[in-house]
Design a protein around this motif. Structure first.
Motif, mmCIF file in Angstrom:
data_model
loop_
_atom_site.group_PDB
_atom_site.id
_atom_site.type_symbol
_atom_site.label_atom_id
_atom_site.label_comp_id
_atom_site.label_asym_id
_atom_site.label_seq_id
_atom_site.Cartn_x
_atom_site.Cartn_y
_atom_site.Cartn_z
ATOM 1 N N UNK A 10 24.945 47.967 -25.027
ATOM 2 C CA UNK A 10 25.675 47.612 -26.248
ATOM 3 C C UNK A 10 24.765 47.720 -27.460
ATOM 4 N N UNK A 11 23.561 47.169 -27.360
ATOM 5 C CA UNK A 11 22.621 47.215 -28.479
ATOM 6 C C UNK A 11 22.267 48.661 -28.835
ATOM 7 N N UNK A 12 22.064 49.479 -27.808
ATOM 8 C CA UNK A 12 21.730 50.881 -28.046
ATOM 9 C C UNK A 12 22.875 51.609 -28.729
ATOM 10 N N UNK A 13 24.103 51.318 -28.293
ATOM 11 C CA UNK A 13 25.275 51.985 -28.862
ATOM 12 C C UNK A 13 25.475 51.582 -30.321
ATOM 13 N N UNK A 14 25.349 50.293 -30.608
ATOM 14 C CA UNK A 14 25.597 49.804 -31.960
ATOM 15 C C UNK A 14 24.593 50.343 -32.974
ATOM 16 N N UNK A 15 23.326 50.460 -32.570
ATOM 17 C CA UNK A 15 22.267 50.801 -33.520
ATOM 18 C C UNK A 15 21.729 52.221 -33.348
ATOM 19 N N UNK A 16 22.436 53.048 -32.597
ATOM 20 C CA UNK A 16 21.951 54.386 -32.278
ATOM 21 C C UNK A 16 21.757 55.284 -33.498
ATOM 22 N N UNK A 17 22.510 55.065 -34.558
ATOM 23 C CA UNK A 17 22.460 55.968 -35.722
ATOM 24 C C UNK A 17 21.289 55.674 -36.667
ATOM 25 N N UNK A 56 11.379 50.516 -37.469
ATOM 26 C CA UNK A 56 11.995 49.179 -37.468
ATOM 27 C C UNK A 56 12.986 49.003 -36.329
ATOM 28 N N UNK A 57 13.835 50.012 -36.096
ATOM 29 C CA UNK A 57 14.906 49.883 -35.104
ATOM 30 C C UNK A 57 14.499 50.489 -33.767
ATOM 31 N N UNK A 58 14.708 49.721 -32.710
ATOM 32 C CA UNK A 58 14.444 50.163 -31.342
ATOM 33 C C UNK A 58 15.694 49.885 -30.501
ATOM 34 N N UNK A 59 16.751 50.645 -30.707
ATOM 35 C CA UNK A 59 18.035 50.372 -30.032
ATOM 36 C C UNK A 59 17.918 50.318 -28.511
ATOM 37 N N UNK A 60 18.425 49.227 -27.939
ATOM 38 C CA UNK A 60 18.459 49.085 -26.495
ATOM 39 C C UNK A 60 17.153 48.709 -25.833
ATOM 40 N N UNK A 70 17.276 36.022 -26.568
ATOM 41 C CA UNK A 70 17.082 36.771 -27.816
ATOM 42 C C UNK A 70 16.255 38.037 -27.552
ATOM 43 N N UNK A 71 16.797 38.945 -26.738
ATOM 44 C CA UNK A 71 15.967 40.020 -26.190
ATOM 45 C C UNK A 71 15.611 41.170 -27.126
ATOM 46 N N UNK A 72 16.289 41.293 -28.267
ATOM 47 C CA UNK A 72 16.060 42.463 -29.104
ATOM 48 C C UNK A 72 15.380 42.094 -30.425
ATOM 49 N N UNK A 73 14.760 43.074 -31.004
ATOM 50 C CA UNK A 73 14.116 42.862 -32.294
ATOM 51 C C UNK A 73 15.146 42.631 -33.388
ATOM 52 N N UNK A 74 16.280 43.300 -33.270
ATOM 53 C CA UNK A 74 17.322 43.162 -34.288
ATOM 54 C C UNK A 74 18.690 43.307 -33.631
ATOM 55 N N UNK A 75 19.678 42.622 -34.203
ATOM 56 C CA UNK A 75 21.052 42.799 -33.749
ATOM 57 C C UNK A 75 21.463 41.947 -32.567
ATOM 58 N N UNK A 134 25.178 40.341 -32.984
ATOM 59 C CA UNK A 134 26.263 41.310 -32.848
ATOM 60 C C UNK A 134 26.377 41.818 -31.406
ATOM 61 N N UNK A 135 25.228 42.003 -30.768
ATOM 62 C CA UNK A 135 25.217 42.482 -29.386
ATOM 63 C C UNK A 135 25.825 41.443 -28.440
ATOM 64 N N UNK A 136 25.429 40.183 -28.590
ATOM 65 C CA UNK A 136 25.928 39.130 -27.695
ATOM 66 C C UNK A 136 27.405 38.855 -27.965
ATOM 67 N N UNK A 137 27.819 38.937 -29.216
ATOM 68 C CA UNK A 137 29.241 38.735 -29.514
ATOM 69 C C UNK A 137 30.092 39.804 -28.843
ATOM 70 N N UNK A 138 29.630 41.050 -28.874
ATOM 71 C CA UNK A 138 30.392 42.120 -28.236
ATOM 72 C C UNK A 138 30.383 41.957 -26.714
ATOM 73 N N UNK A 139 29.253 41.569 -26.154
ATOM 74 C CA UNK A 139 29.141 41.330 -24.715
ATOM 75 C C UNK A 139 30.144 40.265 -24.275
#
Length: 250
Positions: free
Chosen positions: A39-46, A57-61, A137-142, A145-150
């Motif tokens: 989910x995190x990778x999909x949301x922040x892939x762009x 800054x961004x490391x999706x997934x 809180x596994x990710x650097x950012x997001x 949003x990731x947990x809400x979608x999960x």
């Protein structure tokens, strides 16, 4: 270095689009930490595609690095209209807490069992799941949003609607959710804290918000059972006659 304004603009453009795409799909896989990463990778892939600073800054997934031993990872949150700053202690993201969280998800997420739950029981279980993932809180950012979608996907599979939009109607509602989440995380951190001074600090972090809404109370307002409409089969007189004629002819 990208500014907060640039970061918020980019996320508002791309992450919102990717989130709407996920909401239009039906997920039928397992609910584990791998799904959280997907989910995190999909949301922040762009965002890494926007340039070198975004790549840094961004490391999706990708899970954030483990915090050094002896360091208590604390973040501060200032909220508009709230006098006190909310300080939150998250996990150090070591192998032990990762494995512990993965095991918890495996042992506690049973879709068939959840489908049979009453709304009150389901809300309690989702509060527990959300809190444990937020503490990790596994990710650097997001993370939010990731947990809400999960949890939205999980609720949908179990026959419930998780309407997070109810907590985004205005700043007061957003503050309620922030504080409730922070309290739930700090309660877990307090249980796991082995340093007496650290326990005391967490108690002080929670003290200004002791009379605020709890996360379970907020989720009870956001979750409802999806009602399944029963279809009635109505036979016309002509259909009945045809059926009787067929039976008589046998």
């Amino acid at each position: 270095m990208i500014t907060n304004k640039e970061k918020n603009l980019a996320e508002g453009t791309f992450v919102s689009l990717r989130l709407s795409e996920l909401k239009s799909k039906i997920y039928d896989g397992d609910f584990n930490l791998k799904r959280l990463q997907e989910i995190n990778q999909y949301l922040f892939q762009d965002l890494p595609k926007l340039g070198k600073e975004y790549v840094e800054f961004y490391k999706p997934g990708i899970f954030r690095q483990e915090v050094a031993k002896g360091v208590i990872w604390t973040k501060s949150r200032k909220m508009p209209g709230i006098k006190y700053t909310s300080n939150i202690v998250y996990s150090n993201m070591d192998k032990q807490i990762i494995n512990e969280t993965e095991k918890y998800l495996k042992d506690n997420i049973d879709i068939n069992k959840m489908k049979r739950m009453q709304t009150k029981t389901f809300v309690k279980k989702m509060t527990e799941i959300y809190s444990k993932l937020d503490y990790l809180h596994p990710f650097r950012d997001g993370n939010s949003r990731t947990i809400r979608e999960f949890t939205r996907e999980l609720a949908s599979r179990a026959g419930f609607e998780m309407n997070w939009e109810k907590s985004n109607l205005n700043q007061e509602k957003r503050n309620e959710l922030y504080i409730a989440r922070d309290i739930a995380v700090n309660q877990i951190a307090h249980e796991k804290m082995q340093i007496p001074e650290g326990k005391y600090d967490i108690e002080m972090y929670m003290k200004p918000f002791k009379n605020c809404k709890k996360l379970e109370e907020i989720l009870s307002e956001n979750i409802e059972k999806i009602k399944v409409k029963k279809q009635k089969i109505v036979m016309s007189f002509s259909d009945k006659d045809k059926s009787n004629n067929r039976n008589m002819g046998r």
